[in-house]
Write an enzyme that holds these catalytic residues in place. Structure first.
Site, short mmCIF file in Angstrom:
data_model
loop_
_atom_site.label_atom_id
_atom_site.label_comp_id
_atom_site.label_asym_id
_atom_site.label_seq_id
_atom_site.Cartn_x
_atom_site.Cartn_y
_atom_site.Cartn_z
N SER A 239 0.84 -1.20 0.00
CA SER A 239 0.00 0.00 0.00
C SER A 239 0.87 1.24 0.00
O SER A 239 1.96 1.26 0.59
CB SER A 239 -0.86 -0.01 1.27
OG SER A 239 -1.45 1.25 1.46
N TYR B 172 -2.09 -1.06 10.84
CA TYR B 172 -2.30 -1.66 9.51
C TYR B 172 -1.16 -1.29 8.56
O TYR B 172 -0.56 -2.15 7.91
CB TYR B 172 -3.65 -1.19 8.92
CG TYR B 172 -3.68 -1.25 7.42
CD1 TYR B 172 -3.84 -2.46 6.76
CD2 TYR B 172 -3.50 -0.09 6.65
CE1 TYR B 172 -3.83 -2.52 5.37
CE2 TYR B 172 -3.49 -0.14 5.27
CZ TYR B 172 -3.65 -1.35 4.63
OH TYR B 172 -3.62 -1.40 3.27
N LYS C 50 2.07 -3.53 6.54
CA LYS C 50 2.49 -3.52 5.13
C LYS C 50 3.99 -3.23 5.03
O LYS C 50 4.72 -3.86 4.25
CB LYS C 50 1.68 -2.49 4.34
CG LYS C 50 0.21 -2.85 4.18
CD LYS C 50 0.02 -4.13 3.37
CE LYS C 50 -1.41 -4.56 3.26
NZ LYS C 50 -1.58 -5.89 2.65
C1 UD1 Z 1 -7.08 4.66 3.48
C2 UD1 Z 1 -6.01 4.38 4.48
C3 UD1 Z 1 -4.87 3.68 3.79
C4 UD1 Z 1 -5.36 2.39 3.15
C5 UD1 Z 1 -6.51 2.71 2.20
C6 UD1 Z 1 -7.12 1.39 1.77
C7 UD1 Z 1 -6.18 6.10 6.23
C8 UD1 Z 1 -5.50 7.27 6.89
N1 UD1 Z 1 -5.57 5.58 5.14
O1 UD1 Z 1 -6.55 5.58 2.52
O2 UD1 Z 1 -3.87 3.38 4.73
O3 UD1 Z 1 -4.32 1.76 2.45
O4 UD1 Z 1 -7.51 3.48 2.85
O5 UD1 Z 1 -8.17 1.61 0.93
O6 UD1 Z 1 -7.22 5.67 6.65
N2 UD1 Z 1 -12.99 10.84 3.14
C9 UD1 Z 1 -14.03 11.68 3.51
N3 UD1 Z 1 -15.15 11.10 4.04
C10 UD1 Z 1 -15.28 9.77 4.24
C11 UD1 Z 1 -14.20 8.91 3.86
C12 UD1 Z 1 -13.08 9.50 3.33
O7 UD1 Z 1 -13.95 12.90 3.34
O8 UD1 Z 1 -16.32 9.33 4.76
C13 UD1 Z 1 -11.79 11.43 2.52
C14 UD1 Z 1 -10.52 11.16 3.32
O9 UD1 Z 1 -10.31 12.17 4.27
C15 UD1 Z 1 -9.46 11.15 2.21
C16 UD1 Z 1 -10.20 10.64 0.98
O10 UD1 Z 1 -11.60 10.81 1.27
O11 UD1 Z 1 -9.04 12.46 1.93
C17 UD1 Z 1 -9.95 9.16 0.71
O12 UD1 Z 1 -10.17 8.44 1.92
P1 UD1 Z 1 -10.15 6.84 1.97
O13 UD1 Z 1 -11.00 6.29 0.89
O14 UD1 Z 1 -10.46 6.44 3.37
O15 UD1 Z 1 -8.65 6.47 1.60
P2 UD1 Z 1 -7.26 6.94 2.28
O16 UD1 Z 1 -7.49 7.61 3.56
O17 UD1 Z 1 -6.47 7.67 1.26
#
Ligand code: UD1
Length: 347
Positions: free
Chosen positions: A128, A153, A157
């Protein structure tokens, strides 16, 4: 037909199932192994609908070394392993660190011991972009040094990559590739397989599609005060089918012995960042829906911006992404509607 047998651990999961379909499309015979801790048998029917065949599946927990060893004895012709099976919820890993370290690391160690014993030389590891931690500069290249992990997590990795690297350094028989995924989203175009998180989704895309069906009241956008053009965080979203195809390319590189060293790392992203608001806009465009959302505080542990340099993967694997953001959001929505039994559009 004498197809090459490839072991796919976690083969009924989100990325695993799409990779199984891509492998079958290229004439390989994937053998699936899963303990269904975060997936469902019904995925096999989805794979059958797309490919016309149900792949062989073994229900095994990789923490059970005896069972894993017996599997390799029963399947002596496995020529490569793609190791997806792992726990992956970032928030949960902070609550259950021992369970995460135990499951993810013991599974890998058992696998490596079995591969050595049963003389299976080729390994692709599902890693990841989380191993980069908070980036110093963008785009992220493979030789950017890995940072302190932001979660147990993420640390599993990082440690898994280190274990494979150390093992490859002293065992020339082993040929391994770690693939560092950025943000895989979307679903197979057929709508037969896709992402099916248990409980409340942590990740953005399934939260969006579940909100659109009405299962969730509203999407919370975590922060609009980042130093980005619209203030929301930027990620490198990659269509899961593009990601699956990269695994086939990595496998071919191993089987054809085209590696430059016996342990290699590749970023798998689209090489382009989109903000949370841009993802929402794309979803609203492709679904023709208005998504209820609200801006709230930043989520702890989130970095402002991340996207991959894809040059190494493009050049060395002969691979590139073919599907854009609109295809990602449209296919994710198509899948969600199928899962929920929604015919046509929700209004
Ligand atoms: C997350 C994990 C990462 C993992 C990946 C697997 C964290 C900090 N990182 O990545 O380690 O490998 O998932 O898929 O959790 N967002 C919102 N609202 C939501 C959900 C997300 O605004 O309800 C935003 C988040 O702040 C981020 C973006 O959407 O900016 C993507 O989020 P997400 O899909 O959870 O992925 P990551 O955080 O990049």
């Amino acid at each position: 037909m004498n197809a090459q047998k490839i072991l796919i651990t976690g083969g009924t999961g989100f990325i695993g199932s799409h990779t199984v379909v891509s492998l079958m499309g290229q004439g390989y015979e994937p053998i699936l192994l899963d303990n269904f801790c975060n997936s469902d048998r019904s995925v096999l029917r989805g794979i059958e609908s797309i490919t016309g065949r149900i792949p062989v599946l073994y229900e095994i927990d990789m923490q059970d070394k005896v069972a894993l060893d017996a599997f390799f004895s029963e399947q002596p012709d496995i020529c490569a392993v793609i190791h997806f099976a792992a726990l992956k919820a970032v928030g949960e890993s902070a609550q259950l660190p021992v369970a995460y370290y135990y499951n993810n690391l013991i599974s890998l160690l058992h696998l490596l011991q079995c591969m050595e014993k049963h003389k299976v030389a080729n390994l692709i590891f599902s890693s990841s972009a989380t191993v980069y931690g908070t980036p110093d500069s963008l785009p992220l290249e493979e030789d950017h040094s890995a940072k302190a992990a932001l979660s147990p997590y993420g640390n599993t990795k990082k440690i898994s990559e280190d274990i494979i690297q150390d093992m490859a350094a002293v065992n020339q028989w082993l040929s391994a590739i770690s693939l560092r995924y950025f943000n895989p989203i979307g679903a197979h175009e057929s709508g037969e397989i896709g992402e099916l998180p248990r409980g409340v989704p942590n990740n953005l895309m399934p939260f969006i599609t579940q909100t659109a069906t009405g299962i969730r009241e509203e999407l919370l956008v975590f922060g609009d005060d980042y130093d980005t053009p619209d203030g929301t965080a930027i990620r490198d979203y990659i269509h899961v089918v593009d990601l699956a195809e990269a695994h086939v390319k990595a496998l071919e590189r191993l089987l054809e012995k085209r590696q430059k060293s016996n342990y290699e790392i590749f970023n798998l992203g689209a090489g382009k960042g989109y903000s949370v608001l841009e993802v929402i806009q794309s979803f609203e465009k492709t679904s023709n829906l208005k998504l209820p959302y609200r801006i709230v505080e930043r989520r702890p542990g989130d970095v402002p911006e991340m996207y991959a340099s894809t040059q190494k993967a493009n050049r060395e694997l002969g691979w590139k992404t073919l599907r854009g953001l609109d295809e990602m959001t449209a296919s994710a929505w198509n899948w969600e509607q199928r899962v929920r039994g929604i015919n046509g559009r929700v209004s």
